[in-house]
Design a protein around this motif. Structure first.
Motif, short mmCIF file in Angstrom:
data_model
loop_
_atom_site.label_atom_id
_atom_site.label_comp_id
_atom_site.label_asym_id
_atom_site.label_seq_id
_atom_site.Cartn_x
_atom_site.Cartn_y
_atom_site.Cartn_z
N TYR A 184 0.81 -1.22 0.00
CA TYR A 184 0.00 0.00 0.00
C TYR A 184 0.85 1.27 0.00
N GLY A 185 2.18 1.12 -0.14
CA GLY A 185 3.05 2.28 -0.16
C GLY A 185 4.46 1.88 -0.54
N ALA A 186 5.34 2.89 -0.64
CA ALA A 186 6.74 2.64 -1.02
C ALA A 186 7.62 3.72 -0.41
N THR A 187 7.64 3.76 0.91
CA THR A 187 8.32 4.84 1.63
C THR A 187 9.81 4.94 1.29
N THR A 188 10.49 3.79 1.17
CA THR A 188 11.94 3.82 0.95
C THR A 188 12.33 3.74 -0.52
N GLY A 189 11.36 3.71 -1.40
CA GLY A 189 11.67 3.66 -2.82
C GLY A 189 10.67 2.81 -3.58
N PRO A 190 10.48 3.08 -4.88
CA PRO A 190 9.42 2.44 -5.65
C PRO A 190 9.77 1.11 -6.30
N LYS A 191 11.02 0.67 -6.24
CA LYS A 191 11.42 -0.52 -6.97
C LYS A 191 11.73 -1.67 -6.01
N GLY A 192 10.91 -2.72 -6.08
CA GLY A 192 11.12 -3.88 -5.23
C GLY A 192 11.67 -5.05 -6.04
N GLU A 193 12.61 -5.79 -5.46
CA GLU A 193 13.20 -6.94 -6.15
C GLU A 193 12.30 -8.16 -6.00
N LEU A 194 11.92 -8.75 -7.13
CA LEU A 194 11.00 -9.88 -7.13
C LEU A 194 11.65 -11.09 -7.80
N ASP A 195 11.79 -12.18 -7.05
CA ASP A 195 12.27 -13.44 -7.60
C ASP A 195 11.05 -14.19 -8.13
N LEU A 196 10.91 -14.24 -9.44
CA LEU A 196 9.73 -14.84 -10.04
C LEU A 196 9.56 -16.31 -9.68
N ARG A 197 10.66 -16.98 -9.33
CA ARG A 197 10.56 -18.38 -8.94
C ARG A 197 9.75 -18.55 -7.66
N GLN A 198 9.89 -17.59 -6.73
CA GLN A 198 9.06 -17.62 -5.53
C GLN A 198 7.59 -17.43 -5.87
N LEU A 199 7.36 -16.54 -6.82
CA LEU A 199 5.98 -16.21 -7.19
C LEU A 199 5.24 -17.44 -7.70
N PHE A 200 5.86 -18.18 -8.65
CA PHE A 200 5.11 -19.30 -9.22
C PHE A 200 5.25 -20.59 -8.42
N TRP A 201 6.42 -20.80 -7.80
CA TRP A 201 6.60 -22.06 -7.08
C TRP A 201 5.76 -22.12 -5.80
N LYS A 202 5.73 -21.00 -5.08
CA LYS A 202 4.92 -20.96 -3.86
C LYS A 202 3.48 -20.52 -4.14
N GLN A 203 3.20 -20.15 -5.40
CA GLN A 203 1.86 -19.75 -5.82
C GLN A 203 1.30 -18.63 -4.93
N ILE A 204 2.14 -17.61 -4.75
CA ILE A 204 1.75 -16.49 -3.92
C ILE A 204 1.04 -15.43 -4.75
N ARG A 205 0.33 -14.55 -4.06
CA ARG A 205 -0.39 -13.46 -4.72
C ARG A 205 0.16 -12.13 -4.26
N LEU A 206 0.49 -11.27 -5.22
CA LEU A 206 0.99 -9.93 -4.94
C LEU A 206 -0.13 -8.96 -5.27
N ILE A 207 -0.57 -8.18 -4.27
CA ILE A 207 -1.79 -7.37 -4.40
C ILE A 207 -1.49 -5.92 -4.05
N GLY A 208 -1.98 -5.00 -4.86
CA GLY A 208 -1.88 -3.58 -4.55
C GLY A 208 -3.13 -3.10 -3.83
N SER A 209 -2.99 -2.03 -3.06
CA SER A 209 -4.13 -1.49 -2.32
C SER A 209 -3.92 0.00 -2.07
N THR A 210 -4.99 0.76 -2.22
CA THR A 210 -4.93 2.21 -1.97
C THR A 210 -6.20 2.66 -1.27
N MET A 211 -6.05 3.39 -0.20
CA MET A 211 -7.15 4.05 0.50
C MET A 211 -8.29 3.06 0.79
N ALA A 212 -9.57 3.53 0.74
CA ALA A 212 -10.70 2.68 1.09
C ALA A 212 -11.94 3.12 0.32
#
Length: 340
Positions: free
Chosen positions: A262-290
């Motif tokens: 829901y934010g990026a206080t220390t910077g906008p670029k996060g390192e993503l290992d795509l192998r974690q994404l598909f192997w663990k079948q995780i979900r990356l979700i954005g969110s703003t306000m309500a």
């Protein structure tokens, strides 16, 4: 009227107290005499100069509580003299997303005090539909410390992550306004809460309801989570720290886990290992306000005393520049509230 205003982007020193014209409510709007307004990290970004279209010179302040003093034309359901807290979300009310009750996805979405003049002044104008009646027994200062942070945390955890009782949650940057709200909401939802913060705030985060508080000054929180969960990980991570912690926070997720950003206080670029994404079948979700419904639901929980806004200090508006500096230096636990 007096307002904390800046004419150009820069450091806290650009914020000055000046006399400006009192705004006039247009059709569908109300004029609110501000009793209290809360400072958020969003105000720092706007002051520094986000790549957005905003008003200049600018008055910040998205979180506002006060008394309705004037009605624009065609206003219904709000009366002069009403004590109110304002929903900082402003949307068109007509598009497909607004009709679906998803105002934060509106193509014309704006935030009070970011895209419009805000509440760091004696008066502020807002859409009438933004007003939510404030009970007489809820102090203005407490109400002003709640809308943006609790609305954002509620949407992230309950709306986007679909947090359920019995699950495990990691909250990073837990001394911040939204994160301190997230700790409380996760606890209320029946989750086991892990929180990351720095040395001065460990005990206070624990008092908010975190089951395990990890001191980032002493441990690698991703390793600690892995060990403390028996190499399982947590079901949900909520993060606004961004670049500095993104990769480690992602590693904390269990299989089929959800990470809400829901934010990026220390910077906008996060390192993503795509192998974690598909192997663990995780979900990356954005969110703003309500959404409006989420805002009203969580504010009612605040009014009922089931959630408690965290107020760092209450200062007069004259100290607005100092408040910016205090928040920017990372010296705040919760929210700074300013009163005219």
């Amino acid at each position: 009227m007096r307002a904390a205003i800046f004419h150009e982007n820069g450091g806290p020193e650009v914020v000055r107290i000046e006399e400006v014209a009192r705004p006039e409510p247009q059709a569908g709007e109300i004029l609110v005499e501000v009793a209290a307004a809360s400072l958020n990290h969003l105000d720092l970004w706007v002051r520094r100069g986000l790549p957005i279209e905003t008003t200049m010179p600018h008055i910040g302040g998205s979180d506002v509580a006060g008394v309705v003093t004037e009605l624009g034309a065609e206003v219904q359901g709000v009366a002069v003299g009403d004590r109110v807290v304002l929903d900082p979300s402003i949307s068109c009310g007509r598009c497909e997303w607004c009709r679906a009750g998803e105002a934060p996805l509106c193509r014309e979405y704006r935030i009070l005090g970011e895209h419009t003049q805000g509440g760091f002044a004696e008066f502020v104008v807002a859409p009438a539909r933004s007003a939510f009646t404030l009970p007489d027994d809820v102090p203005f200062e407490q109400a002003a410390a709640a809308p943006l942070v609790f609305g954002t945390a509620w949407r992230a955890l309950i709306g986007q992550a679909r947090l359920r009782a019995g699950e495990t949650v990691l909250v990073t940057g837990a001394s911040g306004g939204v994160a301190s709200a997230a700790v409380q909401i996760a606890r209320l939802a029946g989750a086991t809460v892990y929180a990351v913060t720095s040395t001065p705030h460990v005990q206070r985060v624990r008092e908010l309801g975190a089951d395990v508080v990890l001191n980032r000054d002493e441990v690698d929180f991703s390793r600690e989570i892995w060990q403390r969960t028996g190499k399982r990980g947590v079901d949900v991570v909520v993060d606004s720290v961004g670049e500095a912690t993104f990769a480690r926070a992602l590693r904390c997720l269990a299989r089929a886990g959800r990470m809400v950003v829901y934010g990026a206080t220390t910077g906008p670029k996060g390192e993503l290992d795509l192998r974690q994404l598909f192997w663990k079948q995780i979900r990356l979700i954005g969110s703003t306000m309500a959404s409006e419904g989420q805002f009203r639901t969580v504010m009612q929980l605040v009014f009922d005393g089931r959630l408690a806004p965290v107020v760092d200090v209450v200062w007069p508006l004259d100290r607005a520049s100092e408040a910016h500096a205090r928040l920017e230096a990372g010296e705040v636990f919760g929210n700074i509230v300013l009163t005219p």
